[in-house]
Enzyme design. Structure first.
Site, short mmCIF file in Angstrom:
data_model
loop_
_atom_site.label_atom_id
_atom_site.label_comp_id
_atom_site.label_asym_id
_atom_site.label_seq_id
_atom_site.Cartn_x
_atom_site.Cartn_y
_atom_site.Cartn_z
N LYS A 125 6.29 23.53 -12.60
CA LYS A 125 5.53 22.31 -12.27
C LYS A 125 5.35 22.18 -10.76
CE LYS A 125 4.43 17.66 -13.21
NZ LYS A 125 4.50 16.49 -14.05
N GLU A 152 -5.10 17.23 -9.45
CA GLU A 152 -5.68 17.72 -10.70
C GLU A 152 -7.19 17.96 -10.60
OE1 GLU A 152 -3.78 16.12 -14.27
OE2 GLU A 152 -5.67 16.39 -15.33
N GLU A 175 8.15 19.53 -23.93
CA GLU A 175 7.54 19.79 -22.61
C GLU A 175 8.03 21.13 -22.05
OE1 GLU A 175 5.10 17.95 -21.51
OE2 GLU A 175 5.42 15.85 -22.08
N ARG A 211 0.81 -1.24 0.00
CA ARG A 211 0.00 0.00 0.00
C ARG A 211 0.84 1.28 0.00
NH1 ARG A 211 -2.96 -3.19 3.65
NH2 ARG A 211 -4.71 -4.16 2.59
N LYS A 240 2.52 11.58 -10.50
CA LYS A 240 1.62 10.79 -11.34
C LYS A 240 2.37 9.53 -11.75
CE LYS A 240 -1.46 14.08 -13.57
NZ LYS A 240 -1.86 14.68 -14.85
N HIS A 289 6.45 10.32 -26.99
CA HIS A 289 5.45 11.10 -26.25
C HIS A 289 5.64 12.61 -26.49
CE1 HIS A 289 2.77 12.31 -23.05
NE2 HIS A 289 3.74 13.01 -22.51
N ASN A 316 -1.56 19.53 -19.14
CA ASN A 316 -1.89 18.59 -20.22
C ASN A 316 -2.09 19.29 -21.56
OD1 ASN A 316 -1.89 16.38 -18.46
ND2 ASN A 316 -3.95 16.87 -17.77
N HIS A 341 -1.94 17.36 -24.79
CA HIS A 341 -1.93 15.94 -24.48
C HIS A 341 -3.15 15.19 -25.02
CE1 HIS A 341 1.47 17.05 -22.09
NE2 HIS A 341 1.60 15.86 -21.57
N ARG A 377 -3.96 21.98 -12.36
CA ARG A 377 -2.96 21.03 -12.88
C ARG A 377 -3.30 20.53 -14.27
NH1 ARG A 377 0.25 16.06 -9.80
NH2 ARG A 377 1.42 15.48 -11.66
N HIS A 414 -2.07 12.27 -27.04
CA HIS A 414 -2.35 10.89 -26.62
C HIS A 414 -3.08 10.13 -27.71
CE1 HIS A 414 -2.00 11.66 -21.99
NE2 HIS A 414 -0.84 11.67 -22.60
P1 NAD Z 1 11.47 6.92 -22.12
O1 NAD Z 1 11.40 6.66 -20.70
O2 NAD Z 1 11.00 5.86 -23.05
O3 NAD Z 1 12.98 7.29 -22.50
C1 NAD Z 1 13.28 7.60 -23.83
C2 NAD Z 1 14.41 6.70 -24.39
O4 NAD Z 1 15.67 7.19 -23.93
C3 NAD Z 1 14.32 5.26 -23.96
O5 NAD Z 1 14.78 4.44 -25.02
C4 NAD Z 1 15.30 5.20 -22.80
O6 NAD Z 1 15.79 3.92 -22.56
C5 NAD Z 1 16.39 6.14 -23.28
N1 NAD Z 1 17.19 6.78 -22.26
C6 NAD Z 1 16.78 7.28 -21.09
N2 NAD Z 1 17.76 7.97 -20.50
C7 NAD Z 1 18.84 7.86 -21.30
C8 NAD Z 1 20.16 8.35 -21.22
N3 NAD Z 1 20.54 9.17 -20.24
N4 NAD Z 1 21.02 8.03 -22.20
C9 NAD Z 1 20.61 7.25 -23.26
N5 NAD Z 1 19.37 6.78 -23.40
C10 NAD Z 1 18.50 7.09 -22.44
O7 NAD Z 1 10.66 8.24 -22.52
P2 NAD Z 1 10.52 9.67 -21.82
O8 NAD Z 1 10.35 10.62 -22.91
O9 NAD Z 1 11.56 9.91 -20.81
O10 NAD Z 1 9.14 9.53 -21.02
C11 NAD Z 1 7.92 9.37 -21.69
C12 NAD Z 1 6.92 8.79 -20.73
O11 NAD Z 1 6.73 9.69 -19.64
C13 NAD Z 1 5.56 8.55 -21.32
O12 NAD Z 1 5.11 7.29 -20.96
C14 NAD Z 1 4.69 9.62 -20.69
O13 NAD Z 1 3.36 9.23 -20.57
C15 NAD Z 1 5.35 9.77 -19.36
N6 NAD Z 1 5.09 11.06 -18.71
C16 NAD Z 1 4.67 11.03 -17.43
C17 NAD Z 1 4.45 12.21 -16.75
C18 NAD Z 1 4.07 12.18 -15.31
O14 NAD Z 1 3.73 13.23 -14.78
N7 NAD Z 1 4.15 11.06 -14.65
C19 NAD Z 1 4.63 13.43 -17.40
C20 NAD Z 1 5.09 13.42 -18.73
C21 NAD Z 1 5.31 12.22 -19.38
N1 GLY Z 2 2.27 15.86 -17.12
C1 GLY Z 2 1.06 16.27 -16.52
C2 GLY Z 2 1.06 16.30 -15.03
O1 GLY Z 2 2.01 15.92 -14.41
O2 GLY Z 2 0.10 16.69 -14.45
#
Ligand code: NAD
Ligand code: GLY
Length: 358
Positions: free
Chosen positions: A224, A234, A182, A118, A140, A262, A242, A245, A238, A249
Protein backbone atom coordinates in the site's frame (compact mmCIF):
# COMPACT_ATOMS: atom_id res chain seq x y z
CA UNK A 1 9.53 -3.60 15.52
CA UNK A 2 9.26 -2.93 11.79
CA UNK A 3 9.35 0.57 10.37
CA UNK A 4 8.14 1.38 6.87
CA UNK A 5 7.80 4.80 5.29
CA UNK A 6 5.11 6.23 3.09
CA UNK A 7 7.21 8.42 0.81
CA UNK A 8 5.34 11.62 0.08
CA UNK A 9 8.06 14.28 0.20
CA UNK A 10 7.46 16.71 3.04
CA UNK A 11 4.39 14.73 4.08
CA UNK A 12 6.20 11.39 4.37
CA UNK A 13 5.40 9.43 7.50
CA UNK A 14 6.37 6.21 9.25
CA UNK A 15 4.32 3.08 9.80
CA UNK A 16 5.54 1.38 12.94
CA UNK A 17 4.48 -2.24 13.44
CA UNK A 18 5.21 -4.15 16.61
CA UNK A 19 3.81 -6.15 19.51
CA UNK A 20 3.25 -3.94 22.56
CA UNK A 21 4.39 -0.63 21.08
CA UNK A 22 1.47 1.22 22.66
CA UNK A 23 3.14 0.52 25.99
CA UNK A 24 6.28 2.43 25.01
CA UNK A 25 5.95 6.03 26.29
CA UNK A 26 9.17 7.19 24.59
CA UNK A 27 7.94 5.98 21.21
CA UNK A 28 4.54 7.59 21.69
CA UNK A 29 6.11 10.84 22.82
CA UNK A 30 8.22 10.88 19.65
CA UNK A 31 5.33 10.25 17.30
CA UNK A 32 2.45 12.18 18.86
CA UNK A 33 3.25 15.87 18.42
CA UNK A 34 1.71 18.80 20.33
CA UNK A 35 0.59 19.39 23.88
CA UNK A 36 -3.14 19.11 23.16
CA UNK A 37 -4.28 15.65 22.10
CA UNK A 38 -7.78 14.62 21.11
CA UNK A 39 -8.18 10.90 21.49
CA UNK A 40 -10.98 9.71 19.20
CA UNK A 41 -12.29 6.21 19.76
CA UNK A 42 -15.55 4.33 20.15
CA UNK A 43 -17.57 2.69 22.89
CA UNK A 44 -15.99 -0.74 22.24
CA UNK A 45 -12.32 0.15 21.79
CA UNK A 46 -12.02 2.98 24.32
CA UNK A 47 -12.70 0.77 27.36
CA UNK A 48 -10.02 -1.65 26.13
CA UNK A 49 -7.17 0.70 25.23
CA UNK A 50 -7.87 4.43 25.73
CA UNK A 51 -6.91 4.68 29.38
CA UNK A 52 -3.58 2.91 28.99
CA UNK A 53 -2.78 4.90 25.84
CA UNK A 54 -3.54 8.20 27.59
CA UNK A 55 -1.37 7.05 30.50
CA UNK A 56 1.57 6.66 28.09
CA UNK A 57 1.39 10.36 27.15
CA UNK A 58 2.25 12.12 30.41
CA UNK A 59 2.28 15.91 30.44
CA UNK A 60 -0.28 16.28 27.63
CA UNK A 61 -3.74 17.74 27.79
CA UNK A 62 -5.77 14.77 26.64
CA UNK A 63 -9.45 15.08 25.79
CA UNK A 64 -11.54 12.16 24.56
CA UNK A 65 -14.25 11.98 21.91
CA UNK A 66 -15.97 8.60 22.15
CA UNK A 67 -18.26 7.74 19.26
CA UNK A 68 -20.93 5.06 18.87
CA UNK A 69 -19.65 1.81 17.38
CA UNK A 70 -20.23 0.57 13.86
CA UNK A 71 -20.27 1.39 10.16
CA UNK A 72 -23.81 2.81 10.39
CA UNK A 73 -22.32 5.60 12.55
CA UNK A 74 -19.69 6.66 9.98
CA UNK A 75 -21.64 9.85 9.34
CA UNK A 76 -21.22 13.60 9.10
CA UNK A 77 -23.06 14.21 12.40
CA UNK A 78 -20.43 12.11 14.19
CA UNK A 79 -17.59 14.03 12.53
CA UNK A 80 -19.40 17.14 13.68
CA UNK A 81 -19.33 15.79 17.22
CA UNK A 82 -15.54 15.44 17.02
CA UNK A 83 -15.25 19.00 15.74
CA UNK A 84 -17.51 20.22 18.57
CA UNK A 85 -15.13 18.73 21.13
CA UNK A 86 -12.12 20.38 19.46
CA UNK A 87 -13.85 23.75 19.46
CA UNK A 88 -15.26 23.42 22.99
CA UNK A 89 -11.74 22.73 24.27
CA UNK A 90 -10.25 25.56 22.22
CA UNK A 91 -7.72 23.28 20.57
CA UNK A 92 -5.38 25.19 18.26
CA UNK A 93 -3.66 24.30 15.01
CA UNK A 94 -0.83 22.62 16.89
CA UNK A 95 -3.08 19.94 18.41
CA UNK A 96 -3.00 16.28 17.39
CA UNK A 97 -5.95 14.00 16.79
CA UNK A 98 -5.26 10.37 17.67
CA UNK A 99 -7.54 7.82 15.99
CA UNK A 100 -7.74 4.74 18.21
CA UNK A 101 -9.86 2.03 16.61
CA UNK A 102 -10.75 0.38 13.34
CA UNK A 103 -11.35 1.92 9.96
CA UNK A 104 -14.58 3.60 10.99
CA UNK A 105 -12.94 5.60 13.77
CA UNK A 106 -9.83 6.21 11.63
CA UNK A 107 -11.80 7.53 8.65
CA UNK A 108 -13.89 9.88 10.81
CA UNK A 109 -11.08 11.12 13.04
CA UNK A 110 -8.93 11.71 9.95
CA UNK A 111 -11.72 13.64 8.26
CA UNK A 112 -12.25 15.80 11.37
CA UNK A 113 -8.49 16.46 11.42
CA UNK A 114 -8.60 17.40 7.73
CA UNK A 115 -11.40 19.90 8.35
CA UNK A 116 -10.50 21.42 11.70
CA UNK A 117 -8.83 24.77 11.12
CA UNK A 118 -8.20 23.56 7.54
CA UNK A 119 -6.07 20.68 8.71
CA UNK A 120 -4.36 19.53 11.91
CA UNK A 121 -2.06 16.61 12.57
CA UNK A 122 -3.43 13.15 13.23
CA UNK A 123 -1.94 9.84 14.17
CA UNK A 124 -3.51 6.53 13.30
CA UNK A 125 -3.54 3.83 15.98
CA UNK A 126 -5.35 1.03 14.14
CA UNK A 127 -6.79 -1.79 16.24
CA UNK A 128 -8.44 -4.05 13.63
CA UNK A 129 -6.57 -6.17 11.10
CA UNK A 130 -8.38 -4.30 8.33
CA UNK A 131 -7.23 -0.95 9.63
CA UNK A 132 -3.69 -2.21 10.22
CA UNK A 133 -3.29 -3.48 6.66
CA UNK A 134 -5.29 -0.87 4.81
CA UNK A 135 -7.39 2.02 6.15
CA UNK A 136 -4.79 3.57 8.48
CA UNK A 137 -2.36 4.05 5.58
CA UNK A 138 -2.79 6.43 2.67
CA UNK A 139 -4.78 9.37 3.97
CA UNK A 140 -8.25 8.60 2.65
CA UNK A 141 -10.64 10.00 5.22
CA UNK A 142 -14.40 10.50 5.19
CA UNK A 143 -17.88 9.30 5.91
CA UNK A 144 -20.78 7.52 4.25
CA UNK A 145 -23.84 9.28 2.87
CA UNK A 146 -27.31 7.74 2.66
CA UNK A 147 -26.74 7.87 -1.10
CA UNK A 148 -23.51 5.90 -1.05
CA UNK A 149 -20.42 4.71 0.73
CA UNK A 150 -17.49 7.07 1.44
CA UNK A 151 -19.06 9.73 -0.78
CA UNK A 152 -17.89 12.59 1.45
CA UNK A 153 -14.26 12.93 2.41
CA UNK A 154 -10.80 14.34 1.91
CA UNK A 155 -7.26 13.19 1.37
CA UNK A 156 -5.33 14.01 4.53
CA UNK A 157 -2.25 12.01 5.44
CA UNK A 158 -1.54 11.06 9.05
CA UNK A 159 1.79 12.03 10.60
CA UNK A 160 2.36 8.45 11.79
CA UNK A 161 0.71 5.05 11.90
CA UNK A 162 1.34 3.16 15.13
CA UNK A 163 0.30 -0.48 14.82
CA UNK A 164 0.36 -2.57 17.95
CA UNK A 165 -0.32 -6.12 16.79
CA UNK A 166 -1.28 -7.11 20.35
CA UNK A 167 -4.55 -5.22 19.97
CA UNK A 168 -5.65 -8.00 17.63
CA UNK A 169 -5.85 -10.34 20.63
CA UNK A 170 -9.24 -8.81 21.57
CA UNK A 171 -10.60 -8.55 18.03
CA UNK A 172 -13.68 -10.74 17.35
CA UNK A 173 -12.93 -13.59 14.93
CA UNK A 174 -15.44 -12.32 12.38
CA UNK A 175 -13.55 -9.01 12.25
CA UNK A 176 -10.23 -10.81 11.86
CA UNK A 177 -11.67 -12.70 8.90
CA UNK A 178 -12.90 -9.44 7.36
CA UNK A 179 -9.38 -8.00 7.63
CA UNK A 180 -7.99 -11.06 5.84
CA UNK A 181 -10.06 -10.11 2.80
CA UNK A 182 -7.92 -6.99 2.37
CA UNK A 183 -4.70 -9.00 2.75
CA UNK A 184 -5.94 -11.40 0.05
CA UNK A 185 -6.65 -8.30 -2.04
CA UNK A 186 -2.97 -7.25 -1.98
CA UNK A 187 -1.94 -10.70 -3.15
CA UNK A 188 -4.46 -10.61 -5.96
CA UNK A 189 -3.58 -7.17 -7.24
CA UNK A 190 0.17 -7.16 -6.92
CA UNK A 191 1.90 -10.11 -5.32
CA UNK A 192 1.34 -13.72 -6.34
CA UNK A 193 4.01 -14.68 -3.76
CA UNK A 194 1.96 -13.17 -0.94
CA UNK A 195 -1.11 -14.95 -2.31
CA UNK A 196 0.66 -18.32 -2.23
CA UNK A 197 1.97 -17.56 1.25
CA UNK A 198 -1.63 -16.89 2.34
CA UNK A 199 -2.75 -20.22 0.91
CA UNK A 200 -0.04 -21.92 2.96
CA UNK A 201 -0.43 -19.89 6.16
CA UNK A 202 -4.12 -19.05 6.46
CA UNK A 203 -4.65 -21.34 9.44
CA UNK A 204 -1.78 -19.67 11.30
CA UNK A 205 -3.38 -16.28 10.66
CA UNK A 206 -6.77 -17.47 11.86
CA UNK A 207 -5.03 -18.81 14.98
CA UNK A 208 -3.51 -15.31 15.40
CA UNK A 209 0.09 -16.52 15.41
CA UNK A 210 2.05 -13.32 16.00
CA UNK A 211 4.74 -14.01 13.38
CA UNK A 212 2.19 -14.79 10.69
CA UNK A 213 0.13 -11.69 11.49
CA UNK A 214 3.23 -9.49 11.53
CA UNK A 215 4.27 -10.81 8.12
CA UNK A 216 0.81 -10.24 6.60
CA UNK A 217 0.59 -6.71 8.02
CA UNK A 218 4.10 -5.75 6.96
CA UNK A 219 3.76 -7.01 3.40
CA UNK A 220 0.32 -5.43 2.99
CA UNK A 221 1.59 -2.08 4.26
CA UNK A 222 4.64 -2.28 1.98
CA UNK A 223 2.42 -2.72 -1.05
CA UNK A 224 0.00 0.00 0.00
CA UNK A 225 2.80 2.44 0.86
CA UNK A 226 4.44 1.90 -2.55
CA UNK A 227 1.21 2.51 -4.42
CA UNK A 228 0.20 5.56 -2.35
CA UNK A 229 3.72 6.96 -2.70
CA UNK A 230 3.35 6.87 -6.48
CA UNK A 231 -0.31 7.91 -6.74
CA UNK A 232 -1.54 9.64 -3.60
CA UNK A 233 -4.71 11.09 -5.15
CA UNK A 234 -5.80 8.06 -7.13
CA UNK A 235 -5.19 9.47 -10.58
CA UNK A 236 -4.28 5.99 -11.78
CA UNK A 237 -2.58 3.05 -10.07
CA UNK A 238 -4.17 3.57 -6.64
CA UNK A 239 -7.55 2.61 -8.07
CA UNK A 240 -6.24 -0.99 -8.11
CA UNK A 241 -6.61 -0.98 -4.33
CA UNK A 242 -10.34 -0.89 -4.93
CA UNK A 243 -10.45 -4.44 -6.29
CA UNK A 244 -13.81 -5.88 -5.28
CA UNK A 245 -14.96 -2.54 -3.86
CA UNK A 246 -17.46 -1.52 -6.57
CA UNK A 247 -19.26 -4.83 -6.10
CA UNK A 248 -18.71 -4.73 -2.34
CA UNK A 249 -19.84 -1.16 -1.75
CA UNK A 250 -23.08 -1.98 -3.55
CA UNK A 251 -23.68 -4.82 -1.08
CA UNK A 252 -22.92 -2.55 1.87
CA UNK A 253 -25.12 0.34 0.68
CA UNK A 254 -27.98 -1.96 -0.33
CA UNK A 255 -27.98 -3.46 3.18
CA UNK A 256 -27.68 -0.04 4.89
CA UNK A 257 -24.26 -0.91 6.39
CA UNK A 258 -26.08 -3.07 8.91
CA UNK A 259 -25.45 -6.74 8.14
CA UNK A 260 -22.29 -7.06 6.05
CA UNK A 261 -18.83 -6.08 7.28
CA UNK A 262 -16.78 -4.03 4.83
CA UNK A 263 -14.15 -6.77 4.47
CA UNK A 264 -16.82 -9.41 3.89
CA UNK A 265 -18.36 -7.34 1.11
CA UNK A 266 -14.92 -6.78 -0.42
CA UNK A 267 -14.27 -10.54 -0.28
CA UNK A 268 -17.45 -11.41 -2.17
CA UNK A 269 -16.79 -8.47 -4.50
CA UNK A 270 -13.31 -9.75 -5.38
CA UNK A 271 -14.79 -13.10 -6.34
CA UNK A 272 -17.27 -11.31 -8.61
CA UNK A 273 -14.41 -9.32 -10.18
CA UNK A 274 -12.46 -12.56 -10.71
CA UNK A 275 -15.50 -14.25 -12.14
CA UNK A 276 -16.15 -11.42 -14.60
CA UNK A 277 -12.46 -11.52 -15.54
CA UNK A 278 -12.88 -15.22 -16.32
CA UNK A 279 -15.88 -14.42 -18.54
CA UNK A 280 -13.75 -11.84 -20.37
CA UNK A 281 -10.99 -14.40 -20.83
CA UNK A 282 -8.31 -12.68 -18.73
CA UNK A 283 -8.41 -15.07 -15.76
CA UNK A 284 -8.22 -18.84 -15.81
CA UNK A 285 -11.16 -20.78 -14.27
CA UNK A 286 -8.67 -22.57 -11.99
CA UNK A 287 -7.54 -19.25 -10.51
CA UNK A 288 -11.14 -18.25 -9.76
CA UNK A 289 -11.60 -21.60 -8.02
CA UNK A 290 -8.45 -21.00 -5.99
CA UNK A 291 -9.86 -17.65 -4.84
CA UNK A 292 -13.21 -19.16 -3.90
CA UNK A 293 -11.42 -21.83 -1.86
CA UNK A 294 -9.23 -19.28 -0.08
CA UNK A 295 -12.20 -17.05 0.79
CA UNK A 296 -14.12 -20.10 2.01
CA UNK A 297 -11.24 -21.18 4.21
CA UNK A 298 -11.01 -17.65 5.60
CA UNK A 299 -14.70 -17.89 6.53
CA UNK A 300 -15.68 -15.12 4.15
CA UNK A 301 -18.91 -15.08 2.14
CA UNK A 302 -18.65 -16.03 -1.53
CA UNK A 303 -22.10 -14.85 -2.62
CA UNK A 304 -24.66 -12.20 -1.65
CA UNK A 305 -28.08 -13.82 -2.03
CA UNK A 306 -29.69 -11.41 0.46
CA UNK A 307 -29.18 -8.52 -1.98
CA UNK A 308 -31.26 -8.59 -5.19
CA UNK A 309 -29.13 -8.26 -8.34
CA UNK A 310 -31.10 -5.21 -9.55
CA UNK A 311 -30.52 -3.40 -6.26
CA UNK A 312 -26.80 -4.15 -6.44
CA UNK A 313 -26.56 -2.90 -10.04
CA UNK A 314 -28.38 0.30 -9.05
CA UNK A 315 -26.00 0.95 -6.15
CA UNK A 316 -22.97 0.30 -8.34
CA UNK A 317 -23.87 3.32 -10.46
CA UNK A 318 -22.88 5.79 -7.75
CA UNK A 319 -19.41 4.34 -7.28
CA UNK A 320 -16.64 6.97 -7.21
CA UNK A 321 -14.91 5.33 -10.16
CA UNK A 322 -17.81 6.08 -12.52
CA UNK A 323 -16.38 8.09 -15.42
CA UNK A 324 -18.55 9.72 -18.07
CA UNK A 325 -21.45 7.64 -16.81
CA UNK A 326 -19.55 4.36 -17.20
CA UNK A 327 -18.68 2.14 -14.22
CA UNK A 328 -14.94 1.49 -14.26
CA UNK A 329 -14.01 -1.83 -12.72
CA UNK A 330 -10.86 -3.32 -11.28
CA UNK A 331 -10.43 -6.69 -12.96
CA UNK A 332 -7.73 -9.35 -13.01
CA UNK A 333 -5.25 -10.73 -15.51
CA UNK A 334 -4.57 -13.61 -13.17
CA UNK A 335 -3.46 -13.76 -9.54
CA UNK A 336 -1.07 -10.89 -8.83
CA UNK A 337 -2.08 -8.66 -11.75
CA UNK A 338 -5.02 -6.25 -11.58
CA UNK A 339 -6.07 -3.58 -14.07
CA UNK A 340 -8.76 -0.89 -14.30
CA UNK A 341 -11.11 -0.80 -17.25
CA UNK A 342 -14.38 0.60 -18.49
CA UNK A 343 -14.17 -1.72 -21.46
CA UNK A 344 -16.41 -4.74 -20.84
CA UNK A 345 -19.80 -5.79 -22.21
CA UNK A 346 -22.64 -4.57 -19.96
CA UNK A 347 -24.30 -7.93 -20.38
CA UNK A 348 -21.27 -9.69 -18.86
CA UNK A 349 -21.34 -7.42 -15.79
CA UNK A 350 -25.08 -7.97 -15.38
CA UNK A 351 -24.72 -11.75 -15.75
CA UNK A 352 -21.95 -11.84 -13.14
CA UNK A 353 -23.97 -9.81 -10.64
CA UNK A 354 -26.99 -12.02 -11.28
CA UNK A 355 -24.90 -15.14 -10.69
CA UNK A 356 -23.88 -14.04 -7.18
CA UNK A 357 -26.92 -12.08 -5.98
CA UNK A 358 -30.51 -13.00 -5.17
P1 NAD B 1 -14.65 -1.01 12.39
O1 NAD B 1 -13.88 0.21 12.55
O2 NAD B 1 -16.13 -0.92 12.48
O3 NAD B 1 -14.14 -2.08 13.46
C1 NAD B 1 -14.73 -3.35 13.48
C2 NAD B 1 -15.31 -3.70 14.87
O4 NAD B 1 -14.24 -4.12 15.73
C3 NAD B 1 -15.99 -2.55 15.57
O5 NAD B 1 -17.08 -3.05 16.31
C4 NAD B 1 -14.90 -2.04 16.51
O6 NAD B 1 -15.42 -1.35 17.60
C5 NAD B 1 -14.25 -3.34 16.92
N1 NAD B 1 -12.87 -3.25 17.34
C6 NAD B 1 -11.89 -2.52 16.80
N2 NAD B 1 -10.70 -2.84 17.33
C7 NAD B 1 -10.94 -3.78 18.25
C8 NAD B 1 -10.11 -4.52 19.14
N3 NAD B 1 -8.79 -4.40 19.10
N4 NAD B 1 -10.69 -5.39 19.97
C9 NAD B 1 -12.05 -5.58 19.96
N5 NAD B 1 -12.88 -4.95 19.13
C10 NAD B 1 -12.33 -4.07 18.29
O7 NAD B 1 -14.34 -1.72 10.99
P2 NAD B 1 -12.98 -1.94 10.18
O8 NAD B 1 -13.15 -3.21 9.48
O9 NAD B 1 -11.78 -1.74 11.00
O10 NAD B 1 -13.00 -0.74 9.12
C11 NAD B 1 -13.98 -0.68 8.12
C12 NAD B 1 -14.05 0.74 7.63
O11 NAD B 1 -12.80 1.12 7.07
C13 NAD B 1 -15.08 0.96 6.55
O12 NAD B 1 -15.82 2.11 6.83
C14 NAD B 1 -14.25 1.18 5.30
O13 NAD B 1 -14.89 2.00 4.36
C15 NAD B 1 -13.03 1.81 5.86
N6 NAD B 1 -11.85 1.68 5.02
C16 NAD B 1 -11.14 2.80 4.76
C17 NAD B 1 -9.99 2.73 4.00
C18 NAD B 1 -9.17 3.95 3.78
O14 NAD B 1 -8.25 3.90 2.98
N7 NAD B 1 -9.43 5.03 4.47
C19 NAD B 1 -9.57 1.50 3.49
C20 NAD B 1 -10.31 0.36 3.80
C21 NAD B 1 -11.46 0.46 4.56
N1 GLY C 1 -8.61 1.28 0.23
C1 GLY C 1 -8.35 1.96 -0.98
C2 GLY C 1 -7.33 3.04 -0.90
O1 GLY C 1 -6.83 3.35 0.15
O2 GLY C 1 -7.01 3.63 -1.89
Amino acid sequence: MDTLTVELGARSYPILIGAGLLRDPALLDRHVPGRDVLLVSNTVVAPLYAKSLAGMLPGRRIVEAILPDGEAHKTLPNVSRILDVLVANRFGRDCTVVALGGGVVGDMAGFAAACYQRGVAYVQVPTTLLAQVDSSVGGKTGVNHAGGKNLIGAFHQPTAVLTDTRTLETLPLRELRAGLAEVIKYGLIRDAGLYEWLEGNLDRLLAREPDALAHAIRRSCEIKAEIVGRDERERGERALLNLGHTFGHAIESATAYATWLHGEAVGAGMLMAASLSRELGTMRPKEVDRLRTLLDRAGLPTEARDVPAEAALEHMKIDKKVKDGRIRLVLLRGIGAAYVTGDYPDGALRATVQAYHG
